[in-house]
Design an enzyme around this catalytic site. Structure first.
Site, PDB file in Angstrom:
ATOM      1  N   ASN A   1      -0.268  10.825  -1.987  1.00 53.52           N
ATOM      2  CA  ASN A   1       0.161  12.046  -1.080  1.00 53.52           C
ATOM      3  C   ASN A   1      -1.043  12.600  -0.536  1.00 53.52           C
ATOM      4  O   ASN A   1      -2.362  12.201  -0.517  1.00 53.52           O
ATOM      5  CB  ASN A   1       0.778  13.021  -2.263  1.00 53.52           C
ATOM      6  CG  ASN A   1       1.751  13.871  -1.201  1.00 53.52           C
ATOM      7  OD1 ASN A   1       1.521  14.851  -0.828  1.00 53.52           O
ATOM      8  ND2 ASN A   1       3.036  13.437  -1.003  1.00 53.52           N
TER       9      ASN A   1
ATOM     10  N   LYS B   1      -3.772   5.331  -3.970  1.00 54.75           N
ATOM     11  CA  LYS B   1      -3.304   4.790  -2.804  1.00 54.75           C
ATOM     12  C   LYS B   1      -4.463   4.441  -1.922  1.00 54.75           C
ATOM     13  O   LYS B   1      -5.417   4.879  -1.625  1.00 54.75           O
ATOM     14  CB  LYS B   1      -2.471   5.842  -1.969  1.00 54.75           C
ATOM     15  CG  LYS B   1      -2.125   5.191  -0.750  1.00 54.75           C
ATOM     16  CD  LYS B   1      -0.749   4.330  -0.570  1.00 54.75           C
ATOM     17  CE  LYS B   1      -0.227   4.142   0.555  1.00 54.75           C
ATOM     18  NZ  LYS B   1       0.982   3.060   0.361  1.00 54.75           N
TER      19      LYS B   1
ATOM     20  N   ASP C   1       4.285  -3.495  -7.314  1.00 56.66           N
ATOM     21  CA  ASP C   1       5.438  -2.781  -7.045  1.00 56.66           C
ATOM     22  C   ASP C   1       6.523  -3.856  -6.866  1.00 56.66           C
ATOM     23  O   ASP C   1       7.577  -3.478  -6.423  1.00 56.66           O
ATOM     24  CB  ASP C   1       5.205  -2.413  -5.725  1.00 56.66           C
ATOM     25  CG  ASP C   1       4.583  -3.249  -4.652  1.00 56.66           C
ATOM     26  OD1 ASP C   1       4.660  -4.569  -4.877  1.00 56.66           O
ATOM     27  OD2 ASP C   1       4.196  -2.611  -3.460  1.00 56.66           O
TER      28      ASP C   1
ATOM     29  N   ASP D   1       2.382   3.794   4.387  1.00 60.08           N
ATOM     30  CA  ASP D   1       3.411   4.461   3.520  1.00 60.08           C
ATOM     31  C   ASP D   1       4.968   3.830   3.958  1.00 60.08           C
ATOM     32  O   ASP D   1       5.855   3.957   3.101  1.00 60.08           O
ATOM     33  CB  ASP D   1       3.464   5.902   3.854  1.00 60.08           C
ATOM     34  CG  ASP D   1       2.179   6.365   3.353  1.00 60.08           C
ATOM     35  OD1 ASP D   1       1.650   6.097   2.410  1.00 60.08           O
ATOM     36  OD2 ASP D   1       1.761   7.289   3.954  1.00 60.08           O
TER      37      ASP D   1
ATOM     38  N   TRP E   1      -1.484  -2.096  -6.970  1.00 60.68           N
ATOM     39  CA  TRP E   1      -0.266  -1.616  -7.148  1.00 60.68           C
ATOM     40  C   TRP E   1       0.448  -2.883  -7.478  1.00 60.68           C
ATOM     41  O   TRP E   1       0.367  -3.908  -6.879  1.00 60.68           O
ATOM     42  CB  TRP E   1       0.242  -1.142  -5.744  1.00 60.68           C
ATOM     43  CG  TRP E   1      -0.101   0.245  -5.557  1.00 60.68           C
ATOM     44  CD1 TRP E   1      -1.396   0.591  -5.462  1.00 60.68           C
ATOM     45  CD2 TRP E   1       0.723   1.207  -5.399  1.00 60.68           C
ATOM     46  NE1 TRP E   1      -1.347   1.871  -5.198  1.00 60.68           N
ATOM     47  CE2 TRP E   1      -0.241   2.508  -5.236  1.00 60.68           C
ATOM     48  CE3 TRP E   1       2.232   1.768  -5.785  1.00 60.68           C
ATOM     49  CZ2 TRP E   1       0.314   3.793  -5.222  1.00 60.68           C
ATOM     50  CZ3 TRP E   1       2.499   2.881  -5.390  1.00 60.68           C
ATOM     51  CH2 TRP E   1       1.836   4.076  -4.999  1.00 60.68           C
TER      52      TRP E   1
ATOM     53  N   GLU F   1      -3.303   1.220   3.811  1.00 59.11           N
ATOM     54  CA  GLU F   1      -2.103   0.617   3.578  1.00 59.11           C
ATOM     55  C   GLU F   1      -0.840   1.675   3.557  1.00 59.11           C
ATOM     56  O   GLU F   1      -0.870   2.704   3.448  1.00 59.11           O
ATOM     57  CB  GLU F   1      -1.945   0.320   2.069  1.00 59.11           C
ATOM     58  CG  GLU F   1      -2.697  -0.780   1.516  1.00 59.11           C
ATOM     59  CD  GLU F   1      -2.797  -1.581   0.191  1.00 59.11           C
ATOM     60  OE1 GLU F   1      -1.543  -1.162  -0.383  1.00 59.11           O
ATOM     61  OE2 GLU F   1      -3.355  -2.253  -0.322  1.00 59.11           O
TER      62      GLU F   1
END
EC number: 3.2.1.-
Length: 451
Positions: free
Chosen positions: A262, A387, A82, A393, A80, A391
């Protein structure tokens, strides 16, 4: 691990631990000689077929350190990006070039990157907080996208298939959280009015499209956010608009990714969306709520059909994040419920055990889903772990702590009007992206298929 499927299978890869990566990379670079222009790599329809997919050694080390975690520590997960600092790496965390070098050292064929740093990301939601304001589109382009593209274009990585998952949950926000919707927010309305997400994503696609070995996949959220007929049309239009903005064309979109970070199951096995219980259709139940979709793969196939009809290539693929949608363990049903009440029938039959289908933060009872694999079923390029399991959310703190607060991460959340709301969130969760051992151990215990 090698993703099963048609095509060649690359050399078997020994696990690469974080402590060994630098030694291996030095050897590779020392023998490589000066960089030179590489021939454009051969494009493939499905980049996952026959590919040895990069295993992130940082995630692998954390997973292996948990009891029983070594059983899955060799699975590939996405890296990721981010925030801007992730590109170079900070505080001992690997940067993008280090991950790419590690992939070369592993003799991997494919690496997965998640780009997640749009201005006013998630319409300015405080948890996880984005670093760029709505005014920062120029910074997004010059300080985030451009350095990423420059690194990816290095000839040393020309033999890697680079799957870029572009800005999860951004465009779906502009469908469900704008205009006259009761969920609309001023921040989402402003992002939509300015075209911030369209400009950012279009620019990212255009620049990524200049690197021949990059395969860009756009996020299409999940069935429980945009599965309703009034949502799928506007989402399709937004995806096409983004793909044809800021110099991009639909040719820059290789596919779409569903269920990113999700928990929606691939297939509900014990009830159907068109079931009727005692004269009442299942779609009228509280859980289904008039949605024609109850699971992810049918939704993903439907969106793909709409998108190809709107002008995307008939060859576009779809991948589904299965990192946390297994829902095994003792609560998993073994057959349909026997009851004449439609709500009890659905609640007793569904594999997805969330208190509410829209809950998304550190869910109680969740488990690892299908392991990453290529071409698992018709119409799906791959199951992937976007995901990284374990880790967080988002932090589970209360609104009085003074830090970023997300109600759906708070297990004790009480809506403003005082009505009850079960977020299904686990307690004692750390901030977004930090390691959450209790969640990883739960995912391992409730994995389906079992570990």
């Amino acid at each position: 691990m090698t993703m099963p499927g048609r095509g060649r299978v690359s050399a078997r890869v020994r696990p690469v631990l974080a402590t060994a990566v630098s030694v291996l990379v030095v050897g590779v670079l020392a023998s490589a000689g000066p960089a030179k222009a590489a021939d454009p790599p051969h494009r493939v329809d499905n980049p996952y077929v026959g590919a040895q997919v990069y295993v992130n050694p940082e995630w692998a080390d954390r997973a292996a350190a948990e009891p029983g975690g070594d059983a899955v520590a060799g699975q590939p997960t996405a890296v990721w990006l981010d925030r801007i600092a992730r590109i170079e790496g900070t505080d001992g965390v690997m940067g993008l070039r280090e991950h790419l070098d590690a992939a070369v050292a592993q003799r991997a064929d494919l690496i997965q990157l998640t780009l997640y740093d749009l201005p006013a990301r998630d319409c300015g939601r405080r948890a996880p907080p984005g670093e760029l304001t709505i005014e920062d589109i120029a910074r997004y382009q010059t300080e985030f996208i451009e350095p990423i593209v420059e690194i990816l274009a290095d000839p040393h990585y020309a033999d890697l298939r680079i799957v870029a998952l572009v800005e999860p949950n951004s465009l779906p926000n502009l469908v469900v959280n704008t205009g006259s919707r009761y969920t609309a927010t001023p921040a989402c309305d402003e992002v939509q009015a300015r075209g911030t997400y369209l400009d950012g994503i279009g620019y990212a696609l255009a620049r990524l499209g200049t690197v021949p070995n990059v395969y860009a996949y756009l996020d299409i959220s999940h069935h429980a956010e945009v599965g309703w007929p009034e949502d799928s049309g506007p989402l399709t239009a937004l995806l096409y608009q983004a793909a044809t903005t800021a110099g991009s064309t639909v040719a820059n979109v290789h596919g779409f990714v569903a269920n990113t970070a999700n928990y929606s199951v691939l297939h509900e096995e014990y009830f159907r969306a068109d079931d009727v219980v005692n004269g009442q259709p299942v779609y009228q139940s509280r859980w289904v709520d008039w949605n024609p979709f109850i699971d992810e793969v049918p939704y993903a196939r439907h969106l793909r059909e709409l998108l190809t009809g709107a002008g995307f290539s008939p060859e576009v693929g779809v991948i589904v994040d299965t990192s946390r949608n297994g829902w095994g363990g003792p609560a998993r049903p073994t057959g349909p419920a026997t009851t004449g009440d439609v709500n009890r029938y659905v609640d007793g039959s569904r594999i997805d055990r969330r208190a509410k289908v829209g809950n998304w933060c550190n869910q109680v009872g969740s488990g690892l889903g299908q392991r990453p694999t290529a071409e698992p079923e018709p119409g799906i390029d791959a199951y992937v772990w976007v995901k990284p399991p374990g880790e967080s959310d988002g932090a589970s703190g209360s609104p009085n702590t003074g830090g970023p607060y997300e109600p759906l991460c708070d297990p004790n959340y009480v809506p403003p009007r005082g009505s009850s709301y079960d977020t299904g969130a686990m307690p004692d969760a750390p901030p977004f992206g930090e390691w959450f051992p209790a969640h990883f151990r739960q995912l391992l215990a409730n994995a389906w298929p079992p570990v």
